[in-house]
Design an enzyme around this catalytic site. Structure first.
Site, PDB file in Angstrom:
ATOM      1  N   GLY A 128      50.131 -25.736  -7.547  1.00  0.00           N
ATOM      2  CA  GLY A 128      50.803 -24.465  -7.812  1.00  0.00           C
ATOM      3  C   GLY A 128      52.303 -24.590  -7.560  1.00  0.00           C
ATOM      4  O   GLY A 128      52.723 -25.209  -6.590  1.00  0.00           O
TER       5      GLY A 128
ATOM      6  N   ARG B 288      47.609 -29.338 -12.336  1.00  0.00           N
ATOM      7  CA  ARG B 288      46.630 -29.433 -11.263  1.00  0.00           C
ATOM      8  C   ARG B 288      45.658 -30.603 -11.521  1.00  0.00           C
ATOM      9  O   ARG B 288      44.571 -30.652 -10.976  1.00  0.00           O
ATOM     10  CB  ARG B 288      45.862 -28.122 -11.123  1.00  0.00           C
ATOM     11  CG  ARG B 288      46.684 -27.005 -10.461  1.00  0.00           C
ATOM     12  CD  ARG B 288      45.823 -25.826 -10.093  1.00  0.00           C
ATOM     13  NE  ARG B 288      46.580 -24.717  -9.507  1.00  0.00           N
ATOM     14  CZ  ARG B 288      46.957 -24.642  -8.229  1.00  0.00           C
ATOM     15  NH1 ARG B 288      46.672 -25.646  -7.433  1.00  0.00           N
ATOM     16  NH2 ARG B 288      47.631 -23.593  -7.775  1.00  0.00           N
TER      17      ARG B 288
ATOM     18  N   GLY C 244      50.683 -29.446  -2.602  1.00  0.00           N
ATOM     19  CA  GLY C 244      49.870 -28.817  -1.557  1.00  0.00           C
ATOM     20  C   GLY C 244      48.710 -29.715  -1.128  1.00  0.00           C
ATOM     21  O   GLY C 244      48.784 -30.937  -1.233  1.00  0.00           O
TER      22      GLY C 244
ATOM     23  N   ILE D 128      53.217 -21.982  -1.094  1.00  0.00           N
ATOM     24  CA  ILE D 128      53.510 -20.661  -0.500  1.00  0.00           C
ATOM     25  C   ILE D 128      52.458 -20.342   0.562  1.00  0.00           C
ATOM     26  O   ILE D 128      52.691 -19.538   1.454  1.00  0.00           O
ATOM     27  CB  ILE D 128      53.537 -19.536  -1.568  1.00  0.00           C
ATOM     28  CG1 ILE D 128      52.161 -19.340  -2.215  1.00  0.00           C
ATOM     29  CG2 ILE D 128      54.653 -19.721  -2.577  1.00  0.00           C
ATOM     30  CD1 ILE D 128      52.060 -18.048  -3.020  1.00  0.00           C
ATOM     31  N   ASP D 129      51.284 -20.993   0.479  1.00  0.00           N
ATOM     32  CA  ASP D 129      50.186 -20.646   1.388  1.00  0.00           C
ATOM     33  C   ASP D 129      50.414 -21.097   2.833  1.00  0.00           C
ATOM     34  O   ASP D 129      49.717 -20.646   3.740  1.00  0.00           O
ATOM     35  CB  ASP D 129      48.872 -21.279   0.899  1.00  0.00           C
ATOM     36  CG  ASP D 129      48.406 -20.661  -0.411  1.00  0.00           C
ATOM     37  OD1 ASP D 129      47.338 -21.066  -0.919  1.00  0.00           O
ATOM     38  OD2 ASP D 129      49.116 -19.782  -0.930  1.00  0.00           O
TER      39      ASP D 129
ATOM     40  N   ARG E 240      48.950   8.755   0.651  1.00  0.00           N
ATOM     41  CA  ARG E 240      47.874   7.867   0.194  1.00  0.00           C
ATOM     42  C   ARG E 240      47.682   6.686   1.145  1.00  0.00           C
ATOM     43  O   ARG E 240      48.580   6.342   1.921  1.00  0.00           O
ATOM     44  CB  ARG E 240      48.233   7.292  -1.183  1.00  0.00           C
ATOM     45  CG  ARG E 240      47.981   8.237  -2.328  1.00  0.00           C
ATOM     46  CD  ARG E 240      48.567   7.703  -3.624  1.00  0.00           C
ATOM     47  NE  ARG E 240      48.132   8.514  -4.770  1.00  0.00           N
ATOM     48  CZ  ARG E 240      48.702   8.443  -5.973  1.00  0.00           C
ATOM     49  NH1 ARG E 240      49.704   7.591  -6.187  1.00  0.00           N
ATOM     50  NH2 ARG E 240      48.277   9.199  -6.959  1.00  0.00           N
TER      51      ARG E 240
ATOM     52  N   GLN F  21      54.854 -13.672  -6.127  1.00  0.00           N
ATOM     53  CA  GLN F  21      55.139 -14.392  -4.865  1.00  0.00           C
ATOM     54  C   GLN F  21      55.523 -15.845  -5.103  1.00  0.00           C
ATOM     55  O   GLN F  21      55.996 -16.523  -4.183  1.00  0.00           O
ATOM     56  CB  GLN F  21      53.907 -14.326  -3.957  1.00  0.00           C
ATOM     57  CG  GLN F  21      53.536 -12.906  -3.557  1.00  0.00           C
ATOM     58  CD  GLN F  21      52.084 -12.781  -3.132  1.00  0.00           C
ATOM     59  OE1 GLN F  21      51.764 -12.883  -1.952  1.00  0.00           O
ATOM     60  NE2 GLN F  21      51.192 -12.545  -4.080  1.00  0.00           N
ATOM     61  N   ARG F  22      55.330 -16.350  -6.294  1.00  0.00           N
ATOM     62  CA  ARG F  22      55.593 -17.768  -6.589  1.00  0.00           C
ATOM     63  C   ARG F  22      56.831 -17.932  -7.470  1.00  0.00           C
ATOM     64  O   ARG F  22      57.206 -19.046  -7.842  1.00  0.00           O
ATOM     65  CB  ARG F  22      54.401 -18.401  -7.291  1.00  0.00           C
ATOM     66  CG  ARG F  22      53.126 -18.449  -6.503  1.00  0.00           C
ATOM     67  CD  ARG F  22      52.539 -19.866  -6.503  1.00  0.00           C
ATOM     68  NE  ARG F  22      52.416 -20.432  -7.811  1.00  0.00           N
ATOM     69  CZ  ARG F  22      51.259 -20.634  -8.433  1.00  0.00           C
ATOM     70  NH1 ARG F  22      50.125 -20.287  -7.839  1.00  0.00           N
ATOM     71  NH2 ARG F  22      51.197 -21.178  -9.617  1.00  0.00           N
TER      72      ARG F  22
HETATM   73  O1  F6P Z   1      48.167 -22.487  -3.749  1.00  0.00           O
HETATM   74  C1  F6P Z   1      49.092 -21.514  -4.093  1.00  0.00           C
HETATM   75  C2  F6P Z   1      48.415 -20.432  -4.874  1.00  0.00           C
HETATM   76  O2  F6P Z   1      49.372 -19.524  -5.312  1.00  0.00           O
HETATM   77  C3  F6P Z   1      47.349 -19.678  -4.096  1.00  0.00           C
HETATM   78  O3  F6P Z   1      47.914 -18.742  -3.181  1.00  0.00           O
HETATM   79  C4  F6P Z   1      46.600 -19.031  -5.222  1.00  0.00           C
HETATM   80  O4  F6P Z   1      45.298 -18.628  -4.842  1.00  0.00           O
HETATM   81  C5  F6P Z   1      46.549 -20.184  -6.233  1.00  0.00           C
HETATM   82  O5  F6P Z   1      47.729 -20.953  -6.017  1.00  0.00           O
HETATM   83  C6  F6P Z   1      46.517 -19.723  -7.681  1.00  0.00           C
HETATM   84  O6  F6P Z   1      46.277 -20.892  -8.459  1.00  0.00           O
HETATM   85  P1  F6P Z   1      46.762 -20.965 -10.005  1.00  0.00           P
HETATM   86  O7  F6P Z   1      48.242 -21.041 -10.013  1.00  0.00           O
HETATM   87  O8  F6P Z   1      46.109 -22.229 -10.509  1.00  0.00           O
HETATM   88  O9  F6P Z   1      46.242 -19.719 -10.669  1.00  0.00           O
END
Ligand code: F6P
Length: 345
Positions: free
Chosen positions: A15, A77, A113, A137-138, A173, A268-269
């Site tokens: 990722g 990946r 990662g 990011i994890d 809410r 977040q990425r």
């Molecule tokens: O490993 C980082 C991450 O963003 C995880 O937080 C998330 O679950 C995963 O990658 C999503 O994977 P992909 O980018 O293959 O959808």
């Protein structure tokens, strides 16, 4: 006639995240300027090694990328040691070794990662000179206290939570926000505390929804106008729904409180890394070049006790760094009444 320059490869896999380009720049500029090496960029992670797809990384290509999100090399990946469709499991590893030789590489930096570092350790065992640079990011890579990408993701998630407070208050809410973290709840924990979450659910702490309901009803009884629930995407859940949608539905159904969910996802990425991540990625990259110079192969760059050093790749592969049972931030949250979904406050 000077001796031939050492030729090193760099790849980014898994990722993507903000900071990868800062790390590529850190490796590349240190290798070129300090150690007079040649640098080759491998395109799209390990598939670029299988396909022999490369770009020559010179100082010109490395300039202007420090603040750039994503990765100029692209990523994938691909798991080369995972045979598909009955292919010979050694087929891709042998192709990688052949291309590594034909490209004239004497070392390879793998930025990635958990999965990437696992592949890196297997390639090291096959005899390639490998240096791992942890990235995600994890923040869940074994052997290092922190990875770049994490600070930026927490910053983005916290800013989103800040925004949810105002709309939750306007409508009285419960706002549920799901943040990333495939196995570990680090982003949920840190952004939950930074964003003033009332309930924080992480994969590492088994939750009982009755405790969540009770916490939210108690807040309602105390006339708190709204509540914020931060959910790590990796929590246990019985349905295929996203974690955030599942938790929001259960809260709505069992408390009668008006509830909405936000799935923050790939935001977040994306985008430019924070200054913290730029510095961390630069330091990790520069240290990787130093490990090559010192021929410390088969290792991964790591932050340990606040100092950048290295750990054997064999110790890292296939493991995940989870929130410890006695985590101090969880403890502080409990002291302030944050509900983690289990019976202890
Ligand atoms: O490993 C980082 C991450 O963003 C995880 O937080 C998330 O679950 C995963 O990658 C999503 O994977 P992909 O980018 O293959 O959808």
């Amino acid at each position: 006639m000077g001796s031939r320059k050492m030729r090193i490869g760099i790849l980014s896999a898994g990722g993507d995240c903000p900071g990868i380009n800062a790390a590529i720049r850190g490796v590349g500029k240190t290798a070129i300027v300090e150690y007079d090496m040649d640098v080759v960029g491998i395109v799209n992670g390990f598939s670029g090694l299988v396909e022999k797809e490369t770009i020559d990384l010179n100082e010109q290509l490395l300039s202007g990328i420090l603040t750039l999100g994503g990765t100029i090399l692209g990523t994938s990946r691909l798991k080369p040691f995972k045979a598909v469709d009955g292919e010979d499991p050694q087929h891709k590893p042998d192709l990688i070794k052949k291309n590594y030789e034909e490209l004239g590489l004497e070392a390879l930096v793998c930025i990635g990662g958990n999965g990437t570092q696992k592949t890196a350790s297997l390639l090291a065992r096959e005899g390639l000179n490998i240096i791992g640079v942890p990235k995600t990011i994890d923040n869940d890579i074994w052997g290092t206290e922190v990875t770049f990408g994490f600070d930026t993701a927490v910053h983005i998630a916290t800013e989103a939570i800040d925004r949810l407070h105002t709309t939750a208050n306007s409508h009285k809410r419960v706002m549920v926000i799901e943040v990333m973290g495939h196995h570990a709840g680090w982003i949920a924990l840190y952004s939950g505390i930074a964003g003033g979450g009332d309930v924080i659910l992480v994969p590492e702490i088994p939750y009982n929804l009755d405790h969540v309901y009770e916490c939210l009803m108690e807040r309602s009884r105390k006339k708190k106008p709204y509540s914020i629930v931060v959910v790590g995407e990796g929590i246990e859940k019985p349905s295929k729904k996203s974690a955030g949608a599942y938790i929001a539905k259960q809260i709505r159904k069992n408390t009668g409180l008006e509830t909405r969910e936000t799935i923050l996802g790939y935001i977040q990425r994306g985008g430019s890394p924070t200054a913290t991540d730029r510095i961390l990625a630069t330091r990790f990259g520069a240290y990787a070049a130093r490990l090559i110079h010192e021929k410390q192969f088969g290792t991964m760059v790591a932050m340990r006790n606040g100092v950048i050093s290295s750990v054997p790749l064999d110790e890292v592969g296939g493991k995940v760094r989870l929130i410890e049972a006695d985590n101090k931030l969880v403890e502080k949250g409990r002291y302030m009444g944050v509900c983690f979904g289990d019976c202890r406050k």
